[in-house]
Scaffold this motif. Structure first.
Motif, PDB file in Angstrom:
ATOM      1  N   ASP A  67      55.146  38.747  44.252  1.00 29.56           N
ATOM      2  CA  ASP A  67      55.474  37.334  44.455  1.00 29.56           C
ATOM      3  C   ASP A  67      56.659  37.153  45.402  1.00 29.56           C
ATOM      4  N   ASN A  68      57.623  38.068  45.318  1.00 31.38           N
ATOM      5  CA  ASN A  68      58.734  37.997  46.275  1.00 31.38           C
ATOM      6  C   ASN A  68      58.222  38.162  47.693  1.00 31.38           C
ATOM      7  N   PHE A  69      57.355  39.141  47.882  1.00 29.90           N
ATOM      8  CA  PHE A  69      56.821  39.377  49.222  1.00 29.90           C
ATOM      9  C   PHE A  69      56.017  38.181  49.728  1.00 29.90           C
ATOM     10  N   ALA A  70      55.242  37.567  48.809  1.00 23.53           N
ATOM     11  CA  ALA A  70      54.372  36.471  49.247  1.00 23.53           C
ATOM     12  C   ALA A  70      55.160  35.203  49.538  1.00 23.53           C
ATOM     13  N   PHE A  71      56.135  34.886  48.687  1.00 24.92           N
ATOM     14  CA  PHE A  71      56.700  33.537  48.749  1.00 24.92           C
ATOM     15  C   PHE A  71      58.202  33.460  49.043  1.00 24.92           C
ATOM     16  N   ARG A  72      58.945  34.568  48.956  1.00 24.52           N
ATOM     17  CA  ARG A  72      60.394  34.405  49.045  1.00 24.52           C
ATOM     18  C   ARG A  72      61.057  35.125  50.205  1.00 24.52           C
ATOM     19  N   THR A  73      60.628  36.360  50.450  1.00 19.53           N
ATOM     20  CA  THR A  73      61.455  37.208  51.309  1.00 19.53           C
ATOM     21  C   THR A  73      60.863  37.429  52.698  1.00 19.53           C
ATOM     22  N   ASP A  74      61.736  37.790  53.611  1.00 16.85           N
ATOM     23  CA  ASP A  74      61.285  38.222  54.936  1.00 16.85           C
ATOM     24  C   ASP A  74      61.504  39.721  55.096  1.00 16.85           C
ATOM     25  N   ALA A  75      62.003  40.341  54.021  1.00 14.73           N
ATOM     26  CA  ALA A  75      62.222  41.799  54.082  1.00 14.73           C
ATOM     27  C   ALA A  75      60.863  42.494  54.162  1.00 14.73           C
ATOM     28  N   VAL A  76      60.860  43.693  54.719  1.00 15.74           N
ATOM     29  CA  VAL A  76      59.597  44.441  54.845  1.00 15.74           C
ATOM     30  C   VAL A  76      59.718  45.797  54.139  1.00 15.74           C
ATOM     31  N   ILE A  77      58.575  46.382  53.874  1.00 17.31           N
ATOM     32  CA  ILE A  77      58.560  47.707  53.234  1.00 17.31           C
ATOM     33  C   ILE A  77      58.787  48.759  54.318  1.00 17.31           C
ATOM     34  N   LEU A  78      59.795  49.598  54.101  1.00 15.40           N
ATOM     35  CA  LEU A  78      60.124  50.631  55.103  1.00 15.40           C
ATOM     36  C   LEU A  78      59.550  51.997  54.718  1.00 15.40           C
ATOM     37  N   PRO A 132      48.044  33.848  42.000  1.00 19.55           N
ATOM     38  CA  PRO A 132      48.000  32.400  42.219  1.00 19.55           C
ATOM     39  C   PRO A 132      48.973  31.976  43.323  1.00 19.55           C
ATOM     40  N   THR A 133      48.548  30.980  44.115  1.00 19.44           N
ATOM     41  CA  THR A 133      49.447  30.486  45.178  1.00 19.44           C
ATOM     42  C   THR A 133      50.565  29.628  44.587  1.00 19.44           C
ATOM     43  N   LYS A 134      50.433  29.297  43.314  1.00 24.35           N
ATOM     44  CA  LYS A 134      51.386  28.455  42.566  1.00 24.35           C
ATOM     45  C   LYS A 134      51.337  26.994  43.032  1.00 24.35           C
ATOM     46  N   LYS A 135      50.266  26.638  43.740  1.00 30.06           N
ATOM     47  CA  LYS A 135      50.138  25.246  44.187  1.00 30.06           C
ATOM     48  C   LYS A 135      49.264  24.459  43.223  1.00 30.06           C
ATOM     49  N   GLN A 136      48.123  25.023  42.871  1.00 31.27           N
ATOM     50  CA  GLN A 136      47.263  24.356  41.875  1.00 31.27           C
ATOM     51  C   GLN A 136      46.397  25.391  41.176  1.00 31.27           C
ATOM     52  N   LEU A 137      45.926  24.998  40.001  1.00 30.54           N
ATOM     53  CA  LEU A 137      45.108  25.898  39.188  1.00 30.54           C
ATOM     54  C   LEU A 137      43.889  26.377  39.979  1.00 30.54           C
ATOM     55  N   GLY A 138      43.643  27.675  39.963  1.00 27.77           N
ATOM     56  CA  GLY A 138      42.448  28.182  40.636  1.00 27.77           C
ATOM     57  C   GLY A 138      42.657  28.509  42.102  1.00 27.77           C
ATOM     58  N   ASP A 139      43.876  28.262  42.627  1.00 24.78           N
ATOM     59  CA  ASP A 139      44.151  28.526  44.036  1.00 24.78           C
ATOM     60  C   ASP A 139      44.815  29.906  44.149  1.00 24.78           C
ATOM     61  N   TYR A 140      44.138  30.835  44.821  1.00 24.83           N
ATOM     62  CA  TYR A 140      44.620  32.222  44.845  1.00 24.83           C
ATOM     63  C   TYR A 140      44.819  32.749  46.260  1.00 24.83           C
ATOM     64  N   MET A 141      45.713  33.734  46.406  1.00 19.40           N
ATOM     65  CA  MET A 141      45.838  34.487  47.655  1.00 19.40           C
ATOM     66  C   MET A 141      45.641  35.959  47.306  1.00 19.40           C
ATOM     67  N   PHE A 142      45.552  36.808  48.330  1.00 20.20           N
ATOM     68  CA  PHE A 142      45.241  38.216  48.076  1.00 20.20           C
ATOM     69  C   PHE A 142      46.284  39.154  48.671  1.00 20.20           C
ATOM     70  N   PHE A 143      46.532  40.218  47.928  1.00 17.66           N
ATOM     71  CA  PHE A 143      47.336  41.325  48.458  1.00 17.66           C
ATOM     72  C   PHE A 143      46.400  42.483  48.731  1.00 17.66           C
ATOM     73  N   VAL A 144      46.584  43.098  49.870  1.00 22.69           N
ATOM     74  CA  VAL A 144      45.744  44.233  50.233  1.00 22.69           C
ATOM     75  C   VAL A 144      46.655  45.348  50.738  1.00 22.69           C
ATOM     76  N   GLU A 145      46.323  46.556  50.329  1.00 24.31           N
ATOM     77  CA  GLU A 145      47.052  47.718  50.841  1.00 24.31           C
ATOM     78  C   GLU A 145      46.006  48.654  51.442  1.00 24.31           C
ATOM     79  N   LEU A 146      46.259  49.171  52.607  1.00 23.44           N
ATOM     80  CA  LEU A 146      45.233  49.988  53.260  1.00 23.44           C
ATOM     81  C   LEU A 146      45.816  51.271  53.845  1.00 23.44           C
TER      82      LEU A 146
END
Ligand SMILES: O=C(O)C(=O)C[C@]1(C(=O)O)C=C[C@@H](O)C=C1
Length: 378
Positions: free
Chosen positions: A169-180, A332-346
């Motif tokens: 959730d921090n990565f999606a909505f709060r921070t601009d930091a990246v994984i090093l 959840p995008t935390k905007k409304q019920l049923g609204d989702y986003m995805f995290f993917v690692e490849l």
């Protein structure tokens, strides 16, 4: 001879169809651009993706498989020029801060995060890191975002409990930091207690919620009926246990030793193969500080609209580019019920041609493709 003529006629008809299809695609794009103007048409994603979609599907037919990548990339890059995208990895307006060798981590001393922080410091070539103790992963992100520390260490995924949602959730909505970089730590929990305590004097068991979850079976069989108490970290639970004979903690043996608790039972996690992957987070200019042979890339993907097949469309871009996914998680995008986003690692680096191609294509179809990091794995 007749057959040969039919064959040639067939090929000619097919070529005409393809030319017609491309013509229609170009016409749709041109009409939309002249109606709305170039910028509006592009930002509405109306004509261009349609054109690209048609051209791509016909091109796919013409040149199947990997041979197609150059045309995919060319199309994607052409459209990318007109569409605003969040591509921080291509950003240039970054101001270097005054750097030191500080690392924020989830304290107190003796946490698994502490162990990960020391391993990252060694990989960075930092002999004496300035370790800054935090009480949550949110606080670790704040330290990095506010420039209090140069680096931070956060839990990313556990082999028994899955992705660490606070971090996602921090990565999606709060921070601009990246994984090093990523570091995997073996997690071997102990039941730790006050020096005078025994198993039957324990009435409560405290630990980090992940620690409690990873030892559910042990707690149910060995300490049935005891209440559990969620605290900020495993080492914090060792500190509590050392001060209260009725309260046990779940931590590693080092935390028990550091905080004056004794070990009552070892290896109490539900599965002996318990591992947690930690992320070293920092600022974009530090993205290449740690190098390696194998890379992973983490993404947060935001849909334009919730519609049937949205996830399948995302997955097909990776399948098509022959990219292996190592993690997929919806939040959840935390905007409304049923609204989702995805995290993917490849598997793969942001600099790989296949990865760039898949991302370029996804950017045409999604509201946002946020690259959380492209980093070496051990
Ligand atoms: O409490 C700690 O020791 C931590 O570093 C946090 C944490 C986690 O976030 O998962 C790390 C590893 C274990 O899985 C349990 C807890």
């Amino acid at each position: 001879m007749l057959e040969m003529r039919r064959y040639v006629q067939g090929v000619a008809a097919w070529c005409c169809c393809m030319v017609l299809l491309h013509g229609v695609a170009a016409w749709v794009a041109a009409a939309e651009v002249s109606r709305l103007g170039l910028w509006e048409a592009a930002s509405k994603h109306a004509a261009l993706p349609v054109a690209v979609g048609l051209a791509r599907s016909s091109a796919r037919f013409l040149r199947p498989g990997r041979l197609l990548h150059p045309s995919r990339t060319a199309l994607a890059s052409a459209v990318k020029t007109f569409i605003m995208i969040d591509d921080r990895f291509g950003a240039t307006d970054w101001h270097p801060m005054s750097y030191d060798n500080s690392i924020a981590f989830l304290g107190p001393a003796g946490t698994y995060s502490n162990e990960a922080a020391l391993r990252f410091a060694a990989r960075l070539g930092i002999e004496e890191p300035r370790l800054v103790e935090c009480t949550s992963f949110d606080e670790v992100f704040d330290c990095v975002d506010d420039g209090v520390t140069r680096f931070g260490v956060v839990g990313k995924e556990n082999s028994l409990e899955g992705p660490v949602t606070a971090t996602l959730d921090n990565f999606a909505f709060r921070t601009d930091a990246v994984i090093l970089a990523e570091e995997v730590i073996n997690v071997s929990h102990c039941l730790v207690a006050h020096p005078d305590a025994e198993l039957d004097t324990i009435v409560r068991v405290a630990s980090h919620p992940q620690g409690i979850a990873q030892c559910r079976r042990f707690l149910a069989t060995e300490l049935p009926g005891r209440t559990t108490l969620a605290v900020s970290s495993t080492a914090e639970s060792a500190r509590l246990a050392a001060a209260d004979p009725t309260c046990a903690g779940i931590s590693n043996a080092l935390a028990a030793e550091l905080h004056g608790a004794k070990v009552l039972c070892r290896n109490i996690q539900d599965n002996p193969e318990n591992q947690t992957a930690f992320a070293l987070v920092g600022r974009l200019p530090d993205a290449e500080l740690i190098s390696g042979d194998r890379h992973k890339t983490s993404l947060a993907l935001f849909l334009r609209a919730d519609k049937p097949g949205a996830l399948q469309m995302i997955l097909s871009e990776f399948t098509y580019a022959d990219i292996n996914l190592t993690m997929l998680q919806s939040r959840p995008t935390k905007k409304q019920l049923g609204d989702y986003m995805f995290f993917v690692e490849l598997d793969g680096s942001i600099h790989d041609f296949d990865v760039q191609t898949a991302l370029d294509c996804l950017r045409l179809k999604l509201r946002e493709v946020k690259v959380l990091g492209s980093y070496p794995v051990e």
